[in-house]
Design a protein around this motif. Structure first.
Motif, mmCIF file in Angstrom:
data_model
loop_
_atom_site.group_PDB
_atom_site.id
_atom_site.type_symbol
_atom_site.label_atom_id
_atom_site.label_comp_id
_atom_site.label_asym_id
_atom_site.label_seq_id
_atom_site.Cartn_x
_atom_site.Cartn_y
_atom_site.Cartn_z
ATOM 1 N N TYR A 1 7.647 -19.304 51.822
ATOM 2 C CA TYR A 1 7.850 -20.463 52.077
ATOM 3 C C TYR A 1 9.377 -20.819 52.685
ATOM 4 C CZ TYR A 1 9.132 -25.537 51.221
ATOM 5 O OH TYR A 1 9.477 -26.824 51.405
ATOM 6 N N ILE B 1 12.318 -22.877 54.936
ATOM 7 C CA ILE B 1 12.926 -24.300 55.339
ATOM 8 C C ILE B 1 14.212 -24.202 56.415
ATOM 9 C CG2 ILE B 1 13.892 -26.350 54.518
ATOM 10 C CD1 ILE B 1 13.059 -25.487 51.718
ATOM 11 N N PRO C 1 23.642 -29.808 53.137
ATOM 12 C CA PRO C 1 22.654 -29.342 54.167
ATOM 13 C C PRO C 1 21.534 -30.744 54.146
ATOM 14 C CG PRO C 1 23.096 -27.435 52.616
ATOM 15 C CD PRO C 1 23.796 -28.788 52.076
ATOM 16 N N ALA D 1 14.501 -20.640 43.854
ATOM 17 C CA ALA D 1 15.576 -20.300 44.254
ATOM 18 C C ALA D 1 15.452 -20.167 45.797
ATOM 19 C CB ALA D 1 16.247 -19.054 43.884
ATOM 20 N N LEU D 2 16.288 -20.933 46.658
ATOM 21 C CA LEU D 2 16.204 -20.985 47.977
ATOM 22 C C LEU D 2 17.456 -19.775 48.291
ATOM 23 C CD1 LEU D 2 16.645 -24.511 49.087
ATOM 24 C CD2 LEU D 2 14.387 -23.025 49.532
ATOM 25 N N PHE E 1 20.808 -23.509 59.002
ATOM 26 C CA PHE E 1 20.322 -22.426 58.002
ATOM 27 C C PHE E 1 18.782 -22.333 57.909
ATOM 28 C CE2 PHE E 1 24.443 -21.529 56.231
ATOM 29 C CZ PHE E 1 25.293 -22.688 56.187
ATOM 30 N N PHE F 1 19.605 -18.308 51.362
ATOM 31 C CA PHE F 1 19.944 -18.641 52.540
ATOM 32 C C PHE F 1 20.757 -17.616 53.549
ATOM 33 C CE2 PHE F 1 20.127 -23.474 52.718
ATOM 34 C CZ PHE F 1 19.795 -23.632 51.402
ATOM 35 N N GLY F 2 20.654 -17.880 54.721
ATOM 36 C CA GLY F 2 21.293 -16.701 55.693
ATOM 37 C C GLY F 2 22.905 -17.297 55.900
ATOM 38 N N SER F 3 23.446 -16.739 56.481
ATOM 39 C CA SER F 3 24.717 -17.187 57.031
ATOM 40 C C SER F 3 25.247 -18.274 57.942
ATOM 41 C CB SER F 3 25.585 -15.991 57.412
ATOM 42 O OG SER F 3 25.182 -15.550 58.604
ATOM 43 N N GLN G 1 23.604 -28.597 58.606
ATOM 44 C CA GLN G 1 24.898 -29.020 57.711
ATOM 45 C C GLN G 1 25.766 -29.446 58.704
ATOM 46 O OE1 GLN G 1 26.262 -25.784 55.136
ATOM 47 N NE2 GLN G 1 26.834 -27.703 53.671
ATOM 48 N N THR H 1 11.970 -18.721 50.223
ATOM 49 C CA THR H 1 11.752 -18.504 48.773
ATOM 50 C C THR H 1 10.626 -17.541 48.559
ATOM 51 O OG1 THR H 1 9.867 -20.172 48.246
ATOM 52 C CG2 THR H 1 12.047 -20.993 48.221
ATOM 53 N N TYR I 1 17.310 -26.054 57.398
ATOM 54 C CA TYR I 1 18.539 -27.327 57.038
ATOM 55 C C TYR I 1 19.448 -27.233 58.230
ATOM 56 C CZ TYR I 1 16.711 -27.364 52.279
ATOM 57 O OH TYR I 1 16.029 -27.451 51.143
#
Lengths: 114, 114
Positions: free
Chosen positions: B32, B34, B44, B101-102, B89, B104-106, B38, B93, B36
């Motif tokens: 999954y 996503i 986000p 828990a998601l 971003f 995230f990348g940088s 920001q 999951t 986002y």
């Protein structure tokens, strides 16, 4: 339809102090997750609460603890603050405990530890 | 643990052009994803999501493509506008965290030139 709200928006603490951050989930949501976002980085998962219990925890020390209330709102507590705890703390809400549900974020609380 | 990464830290485009933001993920168990957005000083904002049983999903002016063979995710923004300027971003999951828990990348900063 109220979105995710967080308080306070900004906070300044000194090393060794304790802090409590608050979150109200989006209307209709019952699951709250907390993330820490250091400057210039992506958010990092702290933990998730559902039915007033911690369901999942990320790689954070026990100084980080939380609570969820019967109305689904949540608190994040950090004890013995370190300079490295300075960050944007984000709350995200979602619906249910099946996982892979879209998490919607609040505006965050900016914590500065001096 | 494994994390999501991004190829380009900053992307600059002209207003009206199409934007493509790329993301490589290393966890083959992720199912999954996503995207986002920001903006400065905000939390986000959900843009679009996709599950691993899909290759493409379209929203309003945005399209997400998933290539599971090479573990690559992209976000396409059509007719980019100044309001699209933000950090983007991708997050993933996986089942062994209950998909709670998601990760995230940088992030990639998108700058839209008028």
């Amino acid at each position: 339809d109220a979105g995710v709200t967080q308080s306070p928006t900004h906070l300044i603490k000194t090393r060794g102090q304790q802090v409590t951050l608050r979150c109200s989930p989006k209307s209709g949501h019952d699951t709250v997750s907390w993330y820490q976002q250091a400057l210039g980085q992506g958010p990092q998962f702290i933990f998730q609460y559902y039915e007033e219990e911690e369901r999942q925890r990320g790689n954070f020390p026990d100084r980080f603890s939380g609570h969820q209330f019967p109305n689904y709102s949540s608190e994040l507590n950090v004890n013995a603050l370190l300079l490295g705890d300075s960050a944007l703390y984000l709350c995200a809400s979602s619906r249910g405990d099946r996982g892979a549900e879209t998490q919607y974020f609040g505006p965050g609380t900016r914590l500065l530890v001096l | 643990g494994e994390s999501v990464g991004l190829h380009l830290p900053t992307l600059s485009v002209q207003e009206g052009d199409n934007s493509i933001i790329n993301c490589a993920y290393s966890n083959s168990a992720s199912d999954y994803f996503i995207w986002y957005k920001q903006e400065s000083g905000k939390g986000p904002q959900f843009i679009i999501d996709i599950r691993s049983n899909m290759d493409k999903r379209q929203g309003q002016r945005v399209t997400v493509l998933l290539n599971k063979t090479v573990k690559h995710l992209s976000l396409q923004i059509a007719a980019t506008q100044p309001g699209d300027s933000a950090v983007y971003f991708c997050a993933e999951t996986y089942p062994y965290t209950g998909r709670r828990a998601l990760t995230f990348g940088s992030g990639t900063r998108l700058q839209v030139q008028p």
